[in-house]
Motif scaffolding. Sequence first.
Motif, short mmCIF file in Angstrom:
data_model
loop_
_atom_site.label_atom_id
_atom_site.label_comp_id
_atom_site.label_asym_id
_atom_site.label_seq_id
_atom_site.Cartn_x
_atom_site.Cartn_y
_atom_site.Cartn_z
N ILE A 1 -8.91 6.86 -2.97
CA ILE A 1 -8.59 7.96 -3.86
C ILE A 1 -9.74 8.10 -4.84
O ILE A 1 -10.80 7.23 -4.71
N ASP A 2 -9.98 9.02 -5.61
CA ASP A 2 -10.88 9.13 -6.46
C ASP A 2 -10.40 9.12 -7.85
O ASP A 2 -9.45 9.84 -8.04
N ASP A 3 -11.42 8.60 -8.83
CA ASP A 3 -10.78 8.75 -10.36
C ASP A 3 -11.17 10.41 -10.75
O ASP A 3 -11.84 11.17 -9.92
N PRO A 4 -10.87 10.28 -11.83
CA PRO A 4 -10.97 11.76 -12.66
C PRO A 4 -12.57 12.34 -12.69
O PRO A 4 -12.93 13.47 -12.44
N GLU A 5 -13.31 11.47 -12.47
CA GLU A 5 -14.91 11.80 -12.39
C GLU A 5 -15.53 11.69 -10.88
O GLU A 5 -16.63 11.78 -10.74
N GLY A 6 -14.58 11.38 -10.05
CA GLY A 6 -15.18 11.32 -8.59
C GLY A 6 -15.48 10.19 -7.86
O GLY A 6 -15.94 10.14 -6.96
N SER A 7 -15.65 9.22 -8.83
CA SER A 7 -15.68 7.81 -8.53
C SER A 7 -14.64 7.08 -7.22
O SER A 7 -13.43 7.27 -7.45
N LYS A 8 -15.00 6.83 -6.05
CA LYS A 8 -14.20 6.66 -5.00
C LYS A 8 -13.48 5.11 -5.40
O LYS A 8 -14.32 4.19 -6.02
N ILE A 9 -12.48 4.93 -5.12
CA ILE A 9 -11.51 3.90 -5.47
C ILE A 9 -10.82 3.54 -4.06
O ILE A 9 -10.37 4.11 -3.41
N GLU A 10 -11.20 2.00 -3.84
CA GLU A 10 -10.72 1.50 -2.27
C GLU A 10 -9.34 0.85 -2.51
O GLU A 10 -9.43 -0.24 -3.53
N LEU A 11 -8.34 0.97 -1.86
CA LEU A 11 -6.89 0.19 -2.20
C LEU A 11 -6.81 -0.61 -0.63
O LEU A 11 -6.90 -0.14 0.20
N TRP A 12 -6.73 -1.90 -0.78
CA TRP A 12 -6.43 -2.80 0.24
C TRP A 12 -5.32 -3.77 -0.02
O TRP A 12 -4.81 -4.22 -0.84
N GLN A 13 -4.58 -3.70 1.04
CA GLN A 13 -3.35 -4.54 1.18
C GLN A 13 -3.78 -5.43 2.31
O GLN A 13 -3.73 -5.14 3.43
N PRO A 14 -3.86 -6.90 1.85
CA PRO A 14 -4.50 -7.70 2.89
C PRO A 14 -3.18 -8.12 3.93
O PRO A 14 -2.05 -7.98 3.32
N SER A 15 -3.68 -8.53 4.97
CA SER A 15 -2.72 -9.19 5.89
C SER A 15 -2.12 -10.39 5.75
O SER A 15 -2.87 -11.14 4.60
N THR A 16 -0.84 -10.56 5.64
CA THR A 16 -0.39 -11.76 5.21
C THR A 16 -0.26 -13.04 6.34
O THR A 16 -0.86 -12.76 7.28
N LEU B 1 0.84 -1.23 -0.09
CA LEU B 1 -0.08 -0.02 -0.07
C LEU B 1 0.73 1.29 -0.05
O LEU B 1 0.76 2.22 -0.64
N ASP B 2 1.91 1.39 0.86
CA ASP B 2 2.59 2.53 0.92
C ASP B 2 3.47 2.88 -0.31
O ASP B 2 3.47 4.01 -0.99
N ALA B 3 4.01 1.68 -1.10
CA ALA B 3 4.81 1.80 -2.33
C ALA B 3 3.70 2.26 -3.35
O ALA B 3 3.99 3.31 -4.16
N TYR B 4 2.67 1.76 -3.54
CA TYR B 4 1.59 2.12 -4.43
C TYR B 4 1.00 3.60 -4.22
O TYR B 4 0.93 4.25 -5.09
N LEU B 5 0.98 3.94 -3.01
CA LEU B 5 0.44 5.43 -2.79
C LEU B 5 1.76 6.22 -3.19
O LEU B 5 1.17 7.33 -3.63
N ALA B 6 2.75 6.08 -2.88
CA ALA B 6 3.98 6.79 -3.27
C ALA B 6 3.92 7.05 -4.82
O ALA B 6 4.36 8.13 -5.19
N LYS B 7 3.76 5.93 -5.66
CA LYS B 7 3.68 5.99 -7.22
C LYS B 7 2.52 6.84 -7.46
O LYS B 7 2.74 7.73 -8.43
N ALA C 1 -4.54 12.74 -6.40
CA ALA C 1 -4.75 13.08 -4.91
C ALA C 1 -5.17 12.02 -4.26
O ALA C 1 -6.19 11.13 -4.50
N ILE C 2 -4.84 11.92 -2.96
CA ILE C 2 -5.15 10.73 -2.17
C ILE C 2 -5.74 11.33 -0.88
O ILE C 2 -5.25 11.98 -0.33
N ASP C 3 -6.85 10.49 -0.56
CA ASP C 3 -7.46 10.89 0.73
C ASP C 3 -6.45 10.39 1.84
O ASP C 3 -6.11 9.42 1.95
#
Length: 127
Positions: free
Chosen positions: A112-127, A83-89, A96-98
């Motif tokens: 994050i939101d896409d250019p039209e404002g649709s929310k995108i959820e990013l999930w790094q599962p526990s290992t 997650l941290d590496a992806y957010l850095a990219k 823009a990141i929430d």
Amino acid sequence: MSDTTPGKILGIGGIFFKAQNHETVRAWYQEKMGIGNGPEGAMLPWRDAEDPETKRLTVWSIFPAESSYYGGPFMINYIVDDLDAYLAKLTAAGVAIDPKREDHDYGRFAWIDDPEGSKIELWQPST
């Protein structure tokens, strides 16, 4: 050549959409299509293509239309390896990141939101 550094999407972790009468719509999907067997919807298991021993899960769920968990009519959750590496990219790419973050026993989340404002959820599962 594809990017092999940490911080990439591995798959779809969830598909969430809203319905005016979510109980009726949820029952229809369960009865007619066999999707969902609980109040949260369905948990659809799959295995990682590069490492078949790694089990993954995609959540499919219907929310009430008035839910404030996300703004639009739907939200897609993407599984990320780091997650941290992806957010850095994403930051480097000008996305823009929430600032909100959530950590649970089953993983870490960011939005994050896409250019039209649709929310995108990013999930790094526990290992």
